[in-house]
Design an enzyme around this catalytic site. Structure first.
Site, mmCIF file in Angstrom:
data_model
loop_
_atom_site.group_PDB
_atom_site.id
_atom_site.type_symbol
_atom_site.label_atom_id
_atom_site.label_comp_id
_atom_site.label_asym_id
_atom_site.label_seq_id
_atom_site.Cartn_x
_atom_site.Cartn_y
_atom_site.Cartn_z
ATOM 1 N N ASP A 1 12.490 -36.753 -46.275
ATOM 2 C CA ASP A 1 12.480 -36.471 -44.835
ATOM 3 C C ASP A 1 11.167 -36.961 -44.210
ATOM 4 O O ASP A 1 10.490 -36.228 -43.496
ATOM 5 C CB ASP A 1 12.673 -34.977 -44.584
ATOM 6 C CG ASP A 1 13.072 -34.679 -43.137
ATOM 7 O OD1 ASP A 1 13.537 -35.609 -42.447
ATOM 8 O OD2 ASP A 1 12.910 -33.534 -42.693
ATOM 9 N N LYS B 1 3.866 -20.876 -40.952
ATOM 10 C CA LYS B 1 5.229 -21.308 -40.673
ATOM 11 C C LYS B 1 6.166 -20.141 -40.965
ATOM 12 O O LYS B 1 6.335 -19.728 -42.113
ATOM 13 C CB LYS B 1 5.591 -22.519 -41.551
ATOM 14 C CG LYS B 1 7.000 -23.033 -41.360
ATOM 15 C CD LYS B 1 7.256 -24.222 -42.293
ATOM 16 C CE LYS B 1 8.671 -24.734 -42.179
ATOM 17 N NZ LYS B 1 8.932 -25.865 -43.110
ATOM 18 N N GLY C 1 4.018 -24.550 -32.563
ATOM 19 C CA GLY C 1 5.075 -25.505 -32.884
ATOM 20 C C GLY C 1 6.366 -24.794 -33.168
ATOM 21 O O GLY C 1 6.401 -23.595 -33.461
ATOM 22 N N ARG C 2 7.460 -25.538 -33.059
ATOM 23 C CA ARG C 2 8.776 -24.935 -33.297
ATOM 24 C C ARG C 2 9.689 -26.012 -33.871
ATOM 25 O O ARG C 2 9.677 -27.172 -33.440
ATOM 26 C CB ARG C 2 9.344 -24.389 -31.991
ATOM 27 C CG ARG C 2 10.702 -23.718 -32.116
ATOM 28 C CD ARG C 2 11.125 -23.134 -30.780
ATOM 29 N NE ARG C 2 10.287 -22.002 -30.402
ATOM 30 C CZ ARG C 2 10.605 -20.743 -30.706
ATOM 31 N NH1 ARG C 2 11.719 -20.465 -31.367
ATOM 32 N NH2 ARG C 2 9.819 -19.758 -30.315
ATOM 33 N N GLN D 1 13.667 -26.632 -36.309
ATOM 34 C CA GLN D 1 15.061 -26.210 -36.347
ATOM 35 C C GLN D 1 15.228 -24.844 -36.987
ATOM 36 O O GLN D 1 16.076 -24.054 -36.579
ATOM 37 C CB GLN D 1 15.892 -27.245 -37.105
ATOM 38 C CG GLN D 1 17.393 -26.946 -37.128
ATOM 39 C CD GLN D 1 18.171 -28.038 -37.830
ATOM 40 O OE1 GLN D 1 17.598 -29.005 -38.322
ATOM 41 N NE2 GLN D 1 19.481 -27.883 -37.891
ATOM 42 N N TYR D 2 14.416 -24.560 -37.995
ATOM 43 C CA TYR D 2 14.600 -23.324 -38.738
ATOM 44 C C TYR D 2 13.396 -22.389 -38.683
ATOM 45 O O TYR D 2 13.398 -21.348 -39.337
ATOM 46 C CB TYR D 2 14.910 -23.627 -40.209
ATOM 47 C CG TYR D 2 16.167 -24.443 -40.400
ATOM 48 C CD1 TYR D 2 17.412 -23.897 -40.127
ATOM 49 C CD2 TYR D 2 16.098 -25.749 -40.841
ATOM 50 C CE1 TYR D 2 18.563 -24.643 -40.291
ATOM 51 C CE2 TYR D 2 17.244 -26.510 -41.021
ATOM 52 C CZ TYR D 2 18.474 -25.946 -40.744
ATOM 53 O OH TYR D 2 19.604 -26.682 -40.913
#
Length: 965
Positions: free
Chosen positions: A803, A707, A685-686, A688-689
């Protein structure tokens, strides 16, 4: 082996430098908090490091490691030193007549230098045999203590001098010393020579020919245990002295259990948990009890080490060490183990409990000391880092609680002031009305008092004795008659005044009780706040005076002289002038007539009206004074709240995030020391940060997801640190993805921008991918319930997620949901009003900077739209927006996702309620969860409406769809 030693000490030094950096930055941050003067002395004492903790941490980071070699035989200790260094630095000739040795300290130096020094700092001017010739082994004469030496007789401290040997050896380069104890009988002297100014790792050497400990060994070990009750010791028995050079030890020793006696075999198998009759190959897989060597990738490939020999020698030695408290066979399986659970329960030297003493009887297996060294070094670092981490977490908790207190104060103080204004205005109006209505009641009270006391007053007046003596009562002058008349009037008015005043106090006493309560407590809290802020105490005194003047009206019984004086003046002015014929006879009848005329001349109505007018004037004056004082108090609170708000911003934006970062660094240091760096697998997974990688196993957790985040600036560092703190501080919950640990990779990007690796439980996929791949309707409803359950848990912990979106909801293999990514998650008191979140999920009040946990309810409403829609396309109203600013504009104007044909009334109503523009009109999460359960139960008993999912009729096929990890 020497290379392995060097590697372990080098890694220890690297971790120690990092620990020192965190420690120094922590002290700087604490000093900044002290200089800022934002906290009281008591609060700051809670933040600062305890003196004993700071001292212990400094000992770890500033003191070199010292390998202390103890034992009664000098040649045996020399053999261990030579084995550690890989060279014959010290002579190993076994001679019983050889004089005992002095203390030997080996340190790093660019050149080989030998010298005698006292107290590790004063070098003695002494000619040594090593100066006269080239040498590889230090001459015996330089090592020996010579009894009867003339120098020793002149200087009693000569025997305490240390032979310092500086060597360019790589083992000693990383701030490591090797200290060989002197051959003295007094252990107190040995301890002072060997253990000062070092972090000790103790090796106790037993000569090969000794079947068991000598009385001197026993005495020294007893004294050692008294001084260091928790410090582990590595006991090693040397090999017999041979003339040939040291040769590598065989890694496998042929051994048959049949060589032991039957009782010894039973004892051995019981300790090793090996079935009787097992082969040597089977036995070799388990380390023997006496060596306690744990297999390690960095150790030599030793498959088997020897245990007991044919005699009872080994058992006798082991029994001696057990009796002395060094070895404990019942807990041998815990030796050398260090876990997060043990770290959480211990501090300081208590960590040595996790590294038990060991006994190696075959010197060929001396290499197992590497694991002993490793565990001691780990415990040193972990103990210091844990103390520091506890301080960080304590400070962080205090900052968060302080922010809560400040936020509560900023919210409640204006409400208290407004309440005081409103309540006082109501009381003033009601008291003024009471004063007007009381006029008739007071007139009636005065009339009843006069009628009740008339006969008593007349009798007292008739028997009254005048103050000034009268010579002739039948022939008085006009002046004397006037004086007598005034005296009788005064008597009557005094008696009547006292009686009326007492009853009047009782009649208006309930007016005082009407204000004592909430208003007084409110004003008292406002006064205390000003006093704590250091403002002028006159404000508090003025408010108390207002209470006394405005509401108690100074009419209590103890101070009734005020109302007596007022009544006296009023009654005096209302008494009509009495005219008498000249020269009356002044007797008792005359006195009664004068007193009766005084009573008849009083006007009850005018007196009552005058008294009520006095009350109204007093109330009006007190009310004006109260308003003025409250304005002054409000001005003081306004300035105080402005300072409080500044302090709160400093706590939220600087102090708390700073200490959260320290806590993240210290926790990561502990994790990497104990568990090492995780092995990154493929990318799964990828964001924004950061990037998410797979990981098969770390710290006993499998499988894991890692992560990897590279914070570009301090703000992102702070957000990441706070996320880590909140996630690690909340209890484990089935609907929240738990972070299992963290590691900071300081080598990432060449060491310029460290990468933070957060290790968490690995899930199958996120909700976005699951819906995109056709997750069925009933499973989606269960996900909605799980998400609400998770949000409710966070709110119960005082946290707001901020969020909630598809990609922050992860599913396991059973399609049960967990909330992840607590990067924006904060308590309400710690939220600074910043605009955060994913645009389409952001509630309108987020743009005002004033919001609470209801923003998560709004975000869930948008999330539920996707769940009911069964696809991941943007709602049409949002899809038309060309930019983020345009999207925010339409959201603030009230634009919401459109209703799709497949939505039923219950689901659509729930969405609309959740994304209501007024936060106060949104439903509570408990009601949302119960409604979702009702909806799910309804569809469980019936078929879902057409369109909820095109794959619903192919449920068996959809249930097999899984997103590959």
């Amino acid at each position: 082996m020497n290379a392995n030693f060097q590697f372990e000490f080098n890694k220890y030094i690297q971790h120690k430098r990092l620990l020192k950096k965190i420690f120094d930055e922590t002290l700087i941050a604490i000093n900044e908090v002290a200089i800022s003067d934002y906290f009281t002395k008591d609060q700051f004492s809670e933040i600062s490091l305890k003196e004993e903790d700071e001292k212990f941490i400094r000992e770890i980071i500033e003191t070199p490691i010292g390998i202390v070699i103890l034992g009664s035989k000098s040649w045996a200790k020399a053999m261990v030193v030579n084995e550690l260094l890989g060279c014959t630095l010290l002579p190993v000739e076994c001679n019983e007549k050889t004089n005992p040795w002095r203390t030997v300290r080996c340190m790093y130096g660019s050149q080989t230098v030998v010298s005698l020094a006292v107290a590790h700092c004063y070098e003695l001017v002494e000619h040594l045999a090593a100066y006269d010739q080239a040498w590889h082994t230090i001459p015996q004469t330089d090592l020996q203590l010579k009894p009867g030496d003339a120098k020793a007789a002149r200087d009693p401290g000569y025997h305490l001098a240390t032979l310092e040997v500086k060597l360019p050896h790589p083992l000693l380069k990383d701030d490591v010393q090797i200290v060989v104890s002197p051959g003295l009988k007094d252990f107190d002297v040995i301890y002072s020579c060997c253990f000062e100014n070092i972090n000790p790792i103790v090796i106790y050497v037993i000569a090969a020919e000794d079947e068991c400990l000598s009385p001197l060994d026993v005495q020294h070990l007893c004294d050692f245990r008294v001084k260091e009750p928790k410090m582990p010791v590595f006991f090693v028995k040397t090999r017999e002295v041979v003339k040939q050079p040291l040769t590598p030890s065989p890694s496998i020793v042929e051994f048959s259990p049949s060589e032991l006696t039957e009782s010894q075999q039973h004892w051995y198998y019981r300790q090793q948990s090996i079935p009787m009759g097992s082969s040597v190959a089977t036995m070799s897989a388990s380390p023997p009890i006496m060596s306690m060597a744990v297999p390690s990738s960095s150790l030599p490939n030793t498959h088997f080490v020897d245990v007991f020999h044919r005699s009872s020698t080994s058992m006798a030695l082991y029994q001696q060490l057990s009796n002395l408290g060094f070895l404990n066979q019942s807990h041998h399986h815990l030796r050398g183990q260090l876990t997060n659970e043990s770290v959480a329960k211990k501090s300081r030297r208590d960590y040595f409990f996790d590294v038990s003493s060991e006994l190696v009887e075959n010197f060929h297996n001396f290499s197992s000391v590497l694991l002993f060294f490793r565990n001691i070094l780990r415990c040193n670092l972990v103990s210091a880092a844990t103390l520091l981490n506890e301080s960080h977490n304590h400070c962080l908790r205090m900052f968060i609680l302080t922010a809560f207190d400040m936020t509560w104060d900023l919210q409640i103080t204006p409400k208290r002031i407004e309440y005081a204004k409103q309540r006082e205005a109501e009381l003033f109006s009601s008291l003024m009305a009471i004063a007007n209505k009381k006029q008739e009641e007071i007139r009636q009270l005065i009339t009843e008092t006069i009628d009740f006391m008339r006969s008593d007053i007349l009798n007292q007046a008739a028997s009254h004795e005048f103050t000034n003596p009268i010579l002739n009562f039948t022939n008085m002058s006009a002046r004397e008659l006037h004086n007598c008349t005034d005296e009788i009037q005064d008597l009557v008015l005094t008696l009547l005044n006292s009686a009326i005043a007492s009853k009047l106090v009782g009649s208006v006493d309930y007016m005082r009780e009407s204000f004592i309560g909430t208003l007084e407590r409110c004003l008292l809290c406002l006064e205390n706040s000003c006093r704590e802020a250091g403002d002028s105490p006159e404000t508090s005194a003025a408010l108390k005076e207002i209470l006394n003047a405005a509401y108690q009206i100074e009419v209590n019984i103890k101070t009734s002289h005020n109302i007596l004086r007022v009544l006296w003046e009023k009654m005096k002015s209302l008494v009509q002038t009495i005219s008498w014929k000249p020269y009356p006879t002044v007797d008792s009848e005359w006195k009664k007539r004068v007193a009766n005329d005084v009573l008849d001349s009083l006007s009850e109505s005018r007196l009552a009206k005058s008294i009520c007018l006095q009350f109204r004037d007093k109330l009006k004056q007190s009310h004006d004074y109260f308003i003025l004082s409250l304005k002054q108090l409000e001005a003081l609170h306004t300035g105080r709240m402005r300072r409080t708000d500044d302090r709160r911003e400093q706590v939220r934006k600087n102090h708390a995030p700073g200490f959260a970062r320290f806590a993240l660094e210290s926790t990561s240091l502990i994790d990497v020391i104990i568990h090492g760096m995780p092995q990154l697998g493929r990318e799964i997974g990828r964001g924004q940060y950061g990037v998410v990688y797979s990981c098969n196993k770390w710290a006993g957790h499998s499988p894991c997801a890692i992560k990897s985040v590279v914070p570009p600036d301090d703000k992102h560092w702070n957000d990441l640190a706070m996320e880590f703190y909140y996630t690690r501080s909340i209890p484990e919950h089935p609907r929240i993805v738990q972070i299992r640990g963290s590691v900071i990779d300081y080598t990432y990007g060449g060491g310029i921008t460290p990468a933070v690796l957060l290790i968490m439980d690995r899930m199958v996929c996120d909700l976005y991918a699951a819906i995109k791949n056709g997750l069925d309707w009933m499973a989606r409803l269960q996900v909605a319930i799980d998400v609400v359950h998770g949000i409710r848990f966070l709110h119960g912990q005082g946290l707001v997620h901020r969020d909630i979106k598809l990609k922050n909801v992860l599913l396991n293999s059973k399609n049960r949901a967990k909330i992840t990514d607590l990067g924006f998650c904060k308590p309400e008191a710690m939220m600074s009003g910043s605009i955060v979140g994913t645009p389409i999920h952001m509630a309108p009040e987020l743009f005002s900077g004033r919001y609470d946990g209801m923003v998560d309810v709004y975000a869930f409403g948008i999330l539920f739209w996707y769940i009911c829609a069964g696809h991941v396309r943007l709602p049409y109203v949002f899809e038309q927006c060309q930019s983020k600013d345009q999207l925010w504009t339409v959201v603030k104007k009230g634009a919401r996702p459109e209703r799709l044909p497949q939505f039923d009334d219950d689901c659509w109503t729930l969405m609309e309620q959740c994304w209501n523009g007024d936060p106060t009109l949104r439903p509570l999460l408990g009601n949302v969860e119960s409604k979702l359960v009702e909806i799910k139960e309804f569809y469980r008993k019936s078929q879902p409406p057409t369109g909820y999912t095109k794959n619903y009729m192919r449920t068996s096929k959809v249930n097999k769809i899984r997103v590959k990890n």
